[in-house]
Design an enzyme around this catalytic site. Structure first.
Site, PDB file in Angstrom:
ATOM      1  N   CYS A 128       0.811  -1.225   0.000  1.00  0.00           N
ATOM      2  CA  CYS A 128       0.000   0.000   0.000  1.00  0.00           C
ATOM      3  C   CYS A 128       0.840   1.269   0.000  1.00  0.00           C
ATOM      4  O   CYS A 128       0.344   2.342  -0.354  1.00  0.00           O
ATOM      5  CB  CYS A 128      -0.950   0.017   1.194  1.00  0.00           C
ATOM      6  SG  CYS A 128      -2.226  -1.252   1.119  1.00  0.00           S
ATOM      7  N   GLN A 179      -4.854  -8.818   6.868  1.00  0.00           N
ATOM      8  CA  GLN A 179      -5.130  -7.425   7.217  1.00  0.00           C
ATOM      9  C   GLN A 179      -6.322  -7.277   8.171  1.00  0.00           C
ATOM     10  O   GLN A 179      -6.328  -6.392   9.042  1.00  0.00           O
ATOM     11  CB  GLN A 179      -5.365  -6.616   5.950  1.00  0.00           C
ATOM     12  CG  GLN A 179      -6.511  -7.122   5.089  1.00  0.00           C
ATOM     13  CD  GLN A 179      -6.638  -6.340   3.795  1.00  0.00           C
ATOM     14  OE1 GLN A 179      -6.226  -5.194   3.722  1.00  0.00           O
ATOM     15  NE2 GLN A 179      -7.217  -6.951   2.771  1.00  0.00           N
ATOM     16  N   ARG A 202     -20.869   7.889   1.142  1.00  0.00           N
ATOM     17  CA  ARG A 202     -22.157   7.275   1.482  1.00  0.00           C
ATOM     18  C   ARG A 202     -22.840   8.063   2.595  1.00  0.00           C
ATOM     19  O   ARG A 202     -22.179   8.599   3.477  1.00  0.00           O
ATOM     20  CB  ARG A 202     -21.939   5.831   1.955  1.00  0.00           C
ATOM     21  CG  ARG A 202     -21.407   4.893   0.888  1.00  0.00           C
ATOM     22  CD  ARG A 202     -20.852   3.625   1.479  1.00  0.00           C
ATOM     23  NE  ARG A 202     -19.578   3.864   2.139  1.00  0.00           N
ATOM     24  CZ  ARG A 202     -18.772   2.892   2.587  1.00  0.00           C
ATOM     25  NH1 ARG A 202     -19.125   1.636   2.448  1.00  0.00           N
ATOM     26  NH2 ARG A 202     -17.627   3.184   3.175  1.00  0.00           N
ATOM     27  N   GLU A 203     -24.159   8.112   2.523  1.00  0.00           N
ATOM     28  CA  GLU A 203     -24.928   8.681   3.635  1.00  0.00           C
ATOM     29  C   GLU A 203     -24.843   7.704   4.805  1.00  0.00           C
ATOM     30  O   GLU A 203     -25.205   6.533   4.679  1.00  0.00           O
ATOM     31  CB  GLU A 203     -26.377   8.901   3.216  1.00  0.00           C
ATOM     32  CG  GLU A 203     -26.557   9.977   2.149  1.00  0.00           C
ATOM     33  CD  GLU A 203     -26.191  11.362   2.650  1.00  0.00           C
ATOM     34  OE1 GLU A 203     -26.295  11.595   3.886  1.00  0.00           O
ATOM     35  OE2 GLU A 203     -25.785  12.202   1.826  1.00  0.00           O
ATOM     36  N   THR A 204     -24.371   8.180   5.937  1.00  0.00           N
ATOM     37  CA  THR A 204     -24.072   7.306   7.062  1.00  0.00           C
ATOM     38  C   THR A 204     -24.576   7.910   8.366  1.00  0.00           C
ATOM     39  O   THR A 204     -24.530   9.118   8.545  1.00  0.00           O
ATOM     40  CB  THR A 204     -22.545   7.080   7.166  1.00  0.00           C
ATOM     41  OG1 THR A 204     -22.040   6.667   5.903  1.00  0.00           O
ATOM     42  CG2 THR A 204     -22.217   6.011   8.189  1.00  0.00           C
ATOM     43  N   SER A 243     -11.391   0.579   4.716  1.00  0.00           N
ATOM     44  CA  SER A 243     -11.219   1.229   3.417  1.00  0.00           C
ATOM     45  C   SER A 243     -11.963   0.466   2.334  1.00  0.00           C
ATOM     46  O   SER A 243     -12.215  -0.731   2.447  1.00  0.00           O
ATOM     47  CB  SER A 243      -9.736   1.328   3.066  1.00  0.00           C
ATOM     48  OG  SER A 243      -9.124   0.051   3.048  1.00  0.00           O
ATOM     49  N   HIS A 301      -9.726   3.477  -1.429  1.00  0.00           N
ATOM     50  CA  HIS A 301      -8.296   3.166  -1.286  1.00  0.00           C
ATOM     51  C   HIS A 301      -7.831   2.297  -2.453  1.00  0.00           C
ATOM     52  O   HIS A 301      -7.684   1.089  -2.308  1.00  0.00           O
ATOM     53  CB  HIS A 301      -8.071   2.461   0.058  1.00  0.00           C
ATOM     54  CG  HIS A 301      -6.682   2.012   0.330  1.00  0.00           C
ATOM     55  ND1 HIS A 301      -5.552   2.621  -0.190  1.00  0.00           N
ATOM     56  CD2 HIS A 301      -6.216   0.985   1.104  1.00  0.00           C
ATOM     57  CE1 HIS A 301      -4.476   1.996   0.236  1.00  0.00           C
ATOM     58  NE2 HIS A 301      -4.853   0.992   1.029  1.00  0.00           N
ATOM     59  N   CYS A 316       0.142   2.581   6.488  1.00  0.00           N
ATOM     60  CA  CYS A 316       0.562   1.212   6.749  1.00  0.00           C
ATOM     61  C   CYS A 316       0.674   0.491   5.411  1.00  0.00           C
ATOM     62  O   CYS A 316       0.097   0.918   4.407  1.00  0.00           O
ATOM     63  CB  CYS A 316      -0.419   0.496   7.667  1.00  0.00           C
ATOM     64  SG  CYS A 316      -2.106   0.361   7.015  1.00  0.00           S
ATOM     65  N   GLY A 335       1.397  -3.661   3.530  1.00  0.00           N
ATOM     66  CA  GLY A 335       1.533  -5.096   3.688  1.00  0.00           C
ATOM     67  C   GLY A 335       2.974  -5.514   3.916  1.00  0.00           C
ATOM     68  O   GLY A 335       3.914  -4.861   3.464  1.00  0.00           O
TER      69      GLY A 335
END
Length: 391
Positions: free
Chosen positions: A93, A151, A221-223, A246, A347, A377, A379
């Site tokens: 990443c 992960q 997104r509506e959250t 992500s 991501h 971070c 992998g």
């Protein structure tokens, strides 16, 4: 010896899985952004793509249409000059961020005067881990005896390490969405985005023959807290859900670096420099807790404290990654991911490092501030860290 500076940075919008950008071949997506970063710099200066000496791009899943040195194939696909060299790197990443470190290093060493660092991941088209093949056990020797979790398990171990709760991560996920919504409503991303023409697909993911201009991130997104509370954890007994992790995404980003004297000779204004950079190994048992160490490393190298940093862009791989980092370094959270992060925006793994540098630069300019920290971070229990300073 050279003095590397950023003169331009741009990114595509981020498409969600099987979304607006999924009809575009990965090389076309990256090539469009490579071309855009040169075009944006050259409008006023006369800089041409042929002035670029090397391109280094990050890509995690170098398989299928992302194989065969995609940084080079994308460059040629975009019709850019064939004499420009290109390399593709895999630092998981952190790939897109490490690409910036490498290009800046080449300029500092005097090897080149002009280079592009970039990143790509078309995760709708090339699934994460596809390059590992059908038998993932072959990645590690039989003698491997290191506890390096996947992960999802890593995110849960980090949460337990720092006493992070389900409510903590849900609050963080909600705030990421809120900040991203505000950023788009206020036009904060407008300057950094290069719109992308992409084929429209039907419900069977087949081209319709139509094209759309994509100019906005798709993952928002509506959250609500109630809605987040109803989501099932990814792992049984865990705290992370789809709302606090992500997103699988498609996107590309590119940063144009030049030696400062050469930039000024072209009539370009240097916009930022690297104060400190690091790629560090972290604890395998926690796998993704590396931003704690990479941040400590770059702050030490720069002779700074966290309070000296005006803007932080830390990748929201999982909410616990950011919250763990925050509990150790104790930043002002009003300075951290001020426009949301990967939970809301997405991501595209090989792209994100270059995307975060692009976003950090533009936010420094928007708010007339000086210093930004970018950390991720990665992998293999790795982490990248960069401090940039506006010029």
């Amino acid at each position: 010896m050279g003095y590397p500076v950023i003169v331009e940075a741009t990114r595509s919008p981020i498409g969600k899985r099987n979304g607006w950008l999924s009809g575009l071949h990965a090389t076309e997506l990256l090539g469009a952004v490579q071309k855009a970063v040169v075009d944006k710099a050259g409008i006023q200066s006369g800089l041409h793509a042929g002035d670029v000496e090397q391109v280094i791009g990050g890509c995690v899943t170098q398989f299928g249409e992302q194989s065969n040195n995609i940084s080079r194939v994308a460059w040629l696909t975009a019709g850019l000059p064939e004499h420009v060299g290109a390399t593709t790197v895999d630092c998981q990443c952190g790939s897109g961020q490490q690409a910036n470190h490498l290009i800046a290093g080449l300029i500092a060493a005097g090897a080149i005067d002009v280079g592009i660092a970039c990143g790509i991941e078309a995760m709708s088209r090339v699934g994460l881990g596809a390059n590992a093949g059908p038998d993932r056990s072959l990645i590690r020797a039989q003698s491997w005896d290191i506890d390096l979790p996947n992960q999802f398990e890593a995110a849960e171990r980090i949460a337990k390490r720092r006493g992070i709760t389900r409510e903590d991560v849900d609050v963080f996920g909600l705030e990421s969405q809120r900040r991203a919504q505000r950023a788009w409503a206020e036009g904060r991303f407008d300057r950094e985005i290069s719109p992308i023409q992409a084929p429209v697909l039907d419900e069977q993911n087949q081209p319709t023959g139509e094209r759309r201009l994509v100019f906005r991130d798709q993952g928002l997104r509506e959250t609500t807290m109630a809605g987040l509370g109803e989501l099932k954890p990814v792992l049984e007994g865990g705290i992370h859900t789809a709302g606090t992790s992500s997103q699988i995404s498609d996107g590309a980003a590119a940063v144009l670096w030049m030696d400062e004297a050469v930039a000024r000779a072209h009539g370009l204004t240097p916009r930022a420099r690297i104060v400190a950079q690091a790629l560090v190994g972290a604890e395998p048992y926690y796998h993704l807790d590396g931003p704690v160490q990479s941040t400590a490393k770059v702050l030490e190298k720069a002779g700074m404290k966290i309070g000296d940093i005006d803007i932080v862009e830390i990748n929201e791989a999982f909410a616990s990654v950011v919250l763990s980092w925050a509990r150790v370094h104790e930043p002002d959270m009003d300075r951290v991911n001020v426009n949301g992060g990967a939970i809301a925006l997405g991501h595209p793994v090989g792209c994100t490092g270059s995307r975060l540098i692009t976003t950090a630069l533009h936010e420094l300019e928007r708010t007339d501030q000086s210093l930004a920290l970018i950390t991720m971070c990665a992998g293999g229990a790795l982490s990248t860290g960069t401090i940039i300073e506006r010029i």
